[in-house]
Design a protein around this motif. Structure first.
Motif, PDB file in Angstrom:
ATOM      1  N   GLY A 128       0.800  -1.218   0.000  1.00  0.00           N
ATOM      2  CA  GLY A 128       0.000   0.000   0.000  1.00  0.00           C
ATOM      3  C   GLY A 128       0.831   1.265   0.000  1.00  0.00           C
ATOM      4  N   THR A 129       2.052   1.171  -0.524  1.00  0.00           N
ATOM      5  CA  THR A 129       2.955   2.325  -0.531  1.00  0.00           C
ATOM      6  C   THR A 129       3.449   2.569  -1.954  1.00  0.00           C
ATOM      7  N   GLY A 130       2.831   3.505  -2.645  1.00  0.00           N
ATOM      8  CA  GLY A 130       3.202   3.819  -4.014  1.00  0.00           C
ATOM      9  C   GLY A 130       4.106   5.029  -4.099  1.00  0.00           C
ATOM     10  N   VAL A 131       4.871   5.101  -5.180  1.00  0.00           N
ATOM     11  CA  VAL A 131       5.772   6.227  -5.421  1.00  0.00           C
ATOM     12  C   VAL A 131       5.016   7.331  -6.155  1.00  0.00           C
ATOM     13  N   LEU A 132       5.170   8.569  -5.668  1.00  0.00           N
ATOM     14  CA  LEU A 132       4.517   9.730  -6.279  1.00  0.00           C
ATOM     15  C   LEU A 132       5.501  10.631  -7.012  1.00  0.00           C
ATOM     16  N   ALA A 133       6.673  10.837  -6.416  1.00  0.00           N
ATOM     17  CA  ALA A 133       7.661  11.745  -7.015  1.00  0.00           C
ATOM     18  C   ALA A 133       9.055  11.339  -6.553  1.00  0.00           C
ATOM     19  N   VAL A 134      10.051  11.702  -7.368  1.00  0.00           N
ATOM     20  CA  VAL A 134      11.446  11.344  -7.087  1.00  0.00           C
ATOM     21  C   VAL A 134      12.325  12.565  -7.282  1.00  0.00           C
ATOM     22  N   ARG A 135      13.189  12.814  -6.305  1.00  0.00           N
ATOM     23  CA  ARG A 135      14.202  13.861  -6.424  1.00  0.00           C
ATOM     24  C   ARG A 135      15.551  13.259  -6.024  1.00  0.00           C
ATOM     25  N   GLN A 136      16.606  13.669  -6.694  1.00  0.00           N
ATOM     26  CA  GLN A 136      17.923  13.158  -6.330  1.00  0.00           C
ATOM     27  C   GLN A 136      18.978  14.236  -6.495  1.00  0.00           C
ATOM     28  N   ASP A 137      20.067  14.060  -5.733  1.00  0.00           N
ATOM     29  CA  ASP A 137      21.240  14.906  -5.891  1.00  0.00           C
ATOM     30  C   ASP A 137      22.466  14.017  -5.741  1.00  0.00           C
ATOM     31  N   ALA A 138      23.626  14.616  -5.585  1.00  0.00           N
ATOM     32  CA  ALA A 138      24.865  13.849  -5.526  1.00  0.00           C
ATOM     33  C   ALA A 138      24.967  12.999  -4.271  1.00  0.00           C
ATOM     34  N   HIS A 139      24.111  13.240  -3.295  1.00  0.00           N
ATOM     35  CA  HIS A 139      24.235  12.555  -2.013  1.00  0.00           C
ATOM     36  C   HIS A 139      23.160  11.492  -1.757  1.00  0.00           C
ATOM     37  N   GLY A 140      22.058  11.532  -2.500  1.00  0.00           N
ATOM     38  CA  GLY A 140      21.018  10.559  -2.242  1.00  0.00           C
ATOM     39  C   GLY A 140      19.752  10.833  -3.035  1.00  0.00           C
ATOM     40  N   VAL A 141      18.712  10.070  -2.675  1.00  0.00           N
ATOM     41  CA  VAL A 141      17.424  10.138  -3.361  1.00  0.00           C
ATOM     42  C   VAL A 141      16.335  10.410  -2.333  1.00  0.00           C
ATOM     43  N   GLU A 142      15.397  11.272  -2.705  1.00  0.00           N
ATOM     44  CA  GLU A 142      14.238  11.552  -1.862  1.00  0.00           C
ATOM     45  C   GLU A 142      12.989  11.176  -2.645  1.00  0.00           C
ATOM     46  N   VAL A 143      12.126  10.367  -2.032  1.00  0.00           N
ATOM     47  CA  VAL A 143      10.959   9.833  -2.722  1.00  0.00           C
ATOM     48  C   VAL A 143       9.704  10.171  -1.930  1.00  0.00           C
ATOM     49  N   ASP A 144       8.779  10.836  -2.585  1.00  0.00           N
ATOM     50  CA  ASP A 144       7.456  11.056  -1.994  1.00  0.00           C
ATOM     51  C   ASP A 144       6.608   9.823  -2.277  1.00  0.00           C
ATOM     52  N   THR A 145       6.023   9.245  -1.232  1.00  0.00           N
ATOM     53  CA  THR A 145       5.166   8.082  -1.386  1.00  0.00           C
ATOM     54  C   THR A 145       3.772   8.402  -0.888  1.00  0.00           C
ATOM     55  N   THR A 146       2.880   7.454  -1.060  1.00  0.00           N
ATOM     56  CA  THR A 146       1.501   7.663  -0.626  1.00  0.00           C
ATOM     57  C   THR A 146       1.355   7.680   0.885  1.00  0.00           C
ATOM     58  N   VAL A 147       2.429   7.339   1.610  1.00  0.00           N
ATOM     59  CA  VAL A 147       2.352   7.363   3.076  1.00  0.00           C
ATOM     60  C   VAL A 147       3.402   8.274   3.705  1.00  0.00           C
ATOM     61  N   GLY A 148       4.132   9.009   2.876  1.00  0.00           N
ATOM     62  CA  GLY A 148       5.140   9.904   3.434  1.00  0.00           C
ATOM     63  C   GLY A 148       6.351  10.003   2.532  1.00  0.00           C
ATOM     64  N   THR A 149       7.420  10.585   3.055  1.00  0.00           N
ATOM     65  CA  THR A 149       8.654  10.780   2.287  1.00  0.00           C
ATOM     66  C   THR A 149       9.727   9.823   2.785  1.00  0.00           C
ATOM     67  N   ALA A 150      10.443   9.215   1.836  1.00  0.00           N
ATOM     68  CA  ALA A 150      11.523   8.282   2.154  1.00  0.00           C
ATOM     69  C   ALA A 150      12.801   8.763   1.497  1.00  0.00           C
ATOM     70  N   THR A 151      13.937   8.522   2.153  1.00  0.00           N
ATOM     71  CA  THR A 151      15.229   8.872   1.576  1.00  0.00           C
ATOM     72  C   THR A 151      16.125   7.638   1.551  1.00  0.00           C
ATOM     73  N   ALA A 152      17.045   7.637   0.602  1.00  0.00           N
ATOM     74  CA  ALA A 152      17.934   6.493   0.445  1.00  0.00           C
ATOM     75  C   ALA A 152      19.182   6.919  -0.306  1.00  0.00           C
ATOM     76  N   ASP A 153      20.208   6.079  -0.223  1.00  0.00           N
ATOM     77  CA  ASP A 153      21.406   6.302  -1.028  1.00  0.00           C
ATOM     78  C   ASP A 153      21.129   6.026  -2.502  1.00  0.00           C
ATOM     79  N   TYR A 154      20.314   4.977  -2.760  1.00  0.00           N
ATOM     80  CA  TYR A 154      19.997   4.570  -4.132  1.00  0.00           C
ATOM     81  C   TYR A 154      18.533   4.151  -4.210  1.00  0.00           C
ATOM     82  N   LEU A 155      17.971   4.278  -5.420  1.00  0.00           N
ATOM     83  CA  LEU A 155      16.596   3.874  -5.682  1.00  0.00           C
ATOM     84  C   LEU A 155      16.585   2.929  -6.880  1.00  0.00           C
TER      85      LEU A 155
END
Length: 476
Positions: A128-155
């Motif tokens: 029940g957690t879908g991806v809505l938007a993706v942003r990335q820079d040289a340090h990581g990835v930020e993902v907006d999901t249907t239940v909140g925002t998640a960050t990671a080194d890689y997606l």
């Protein structure tokens, strides 16, 4: 919650990658938009190479217990049975190929097995957690999901042919329609039809129809495939029953349950690249196949298997981040070749039935010769000799613990040094994680370093070459 690898999509690709990362101690989150695992049988053939991957992941026992060999095909003219034939070129097991036969297992059951293994390894799926938007820079990835925002080194995009992540990363995908005729695939429960054959009504009114007995469930489970000479499929239970009644000798009432149904038009497509910064594409997010030849699910699982060990070496062993560049360089050409082959098989087949499957569909010959990680340093080899970049075949071997099978030595997250026709190197000069095995046949002569995914990375006659290659993988 920050994690090292964020995976979008819990199909065969995402589950395989999650299992591999879990056993390597890599932190990850596996997101799935749907409320549960995929319920259908769309991908049902596990090729010999994929079975080897599933063996390494520790689930081959469950796969073989739940599945079956492919049955013979049987033609029908209305209610009269016709000749039978075999879609497969079958061969017995041999020393280098422990799983020579394509194994039938519906996709829903394959995913259940991988999910159970993931839970054993301490992982989980965030349904029940879908991806809505993706942003990335040289340090990581930020993902907006249907239940909140998640960050990671890689997606990793493992979210299918209509991948939200691929589009968000700005990676184009070019494709073509393989067949203008639409098709329906459905999981049905049927009474009064023998499970001994894959039943084919090739010249049924309105288009071909096929009913294949499905293992993994009940004795009444079949997969229905129906092609449409015109129009679009209706996936309602009533329409599925009507197709069975119109195109076979069975009545609509013989269909006691329609468990899942989907309409589609066979298509082939390939992403322009498999990486954009910290975002990677795998499985159908990177390549979409015709069902002919049973290549889609298998190529997807092997994408994940190629990528998983590289994340492990970079994130847990200190290998250079550039190792991840080899994923696209190795897998994109493979996907392109497989797409061309599956499209050709589809177009060469009779209506509703793809051309015969054999060594060209088993994926045992898929390899990475000439790739960025394949270093062949022996002279005088013939084209058909085993070389760097090739799949490491199974063989009888001797280890410090005794004799056995090489695949038993390869199983796990480590590197393996295969020694053939030459002296064993000084064990003190090898990292502790490198296992050694001596083989007498099938490997020529020299030192062959097998990567964690079962392909030969370095092949050399000089043991001094081992150190630099191991160092580049973080194993010095």
């Amino acid at each position: 919650m920050h994690t090292e690898v964020l995976i979008a999509g819990a199909g065969p690709t995402g589950l395989t990658l999650a299992c591999d990362l879990a056993r390597r101690g890599v932190r990850f989150r596996l997101l799935e938009q749907a409320p549960g695992l995929f319920p259908g049988s769309r991908g049902k053939g596990l090729q010999p190479r994929t079975q080897e991957v599933l063996d390494d992941l520790g689930v081959i026992g469950a796969v073989h217990a739940s599945g079956s060999p492919y049955p013979l095909m049987r033609s029908w003219q209305g209610g009269e049975p016709g000749p039978e034939w075999d879609l497969m070129e079958r061969r017995p097991a041999e020393d280098g190929v422990p799983y020579p036969e394509v194994w039938m297992l519906p996709q829903w059951r394959t995913q259940e097995i991988l999910h159970a293994r993931l839970l054993e390894l301490g992982g989980s799926v965030e349904f029940g957690t879908g991806v809505l938007a993706v942003r990335q820079d040289a340090h990581g990835v930020e993902v907006d999901t249907t239940v909140g925002t998640a960050t990671a080194d890689y997606l990793v995009a493992a979210d299918g042919g209509r991948s939200t992540v691929r589009r968000a990363a700005g990676i184009p995908m070019a494709g073509e329609t393989v067949d203008e005729k639409a098709a329906l695939v459905a999981d049905v429960r049927i009474e009064g039809l023998a499970r001994s054959h894959w039943h084919v009504w090739q010249h049924a009114p309105g288009g071909a129809a096929l009913l294949c007995p499905m293992p993994g469930g009940t004795e009444a489970d079949f997969q229905l495939f129906a092609q449409y000479e015109e129009g679009e499929p209706d996936t309602s239970a009533e329409a599925v029953r009507q197709i069975v009644a119109e195109r076979t000798h069975l009545s609509g009432e013989a269909v006691t349950e329609v468990r899942w149904a989907s309409g589609f038009r066979p298509r082939a497509a390939l992403a322009d690249r498999f990486r954009a910064g910290r975002v990677f594409l795998a499985g159908d997010a990177a390549h979409v196949h015709s069902p002919a030849g049973g290549q889609g699910l298998n190529t997807s699982v092997q994408d994940a298997y190629n990528l998983g060990w590289k994340f492990g070496r970079v994130l847990r062993h200190g290998a250079p981040e550039a190792l991840l560049d080899s994923y696209e360089l190795e897998r994109l050409p493979v996907a392109a070749d497989v797409l061309e082959m599956s499209t050709s098989l589809h177009r060469a087949g009779a209506v509703g039935v793809s051309a015969k499957r054999g060594p060209h569909t088993e994926q045992l010959g898929v390899g990475y010769r000439g790739g960025p990680l394949a270093e062949e340093r022996r002279d005088g080899l013939a084209e058909d000799d085993l070389q760097a970049g090739d799949r490491a075949p199974d063989a009888r071997c001797t280890t410090p613990d005794g004799t056995g099978r090489l695949f038993d030595v390869l199983r796990g997250t480590h590197l393996t040094l295969v020694v053939a026709g030459t002296a064993l190197p000084d064990p003190a000069g090898l990292p502790a994680e490198v296992r050694t095995a001596r083989v007498a046949e099938g490997y020529g002569e020299g030192y062959l370093l097998v990567r964690p995914d079962g392909y030969i990375g370095l092949a050399t006659a000089d043991a001094a070459d081992l150190g630099p290659y191991l160092a580049a993988l973080g194993a010095a």
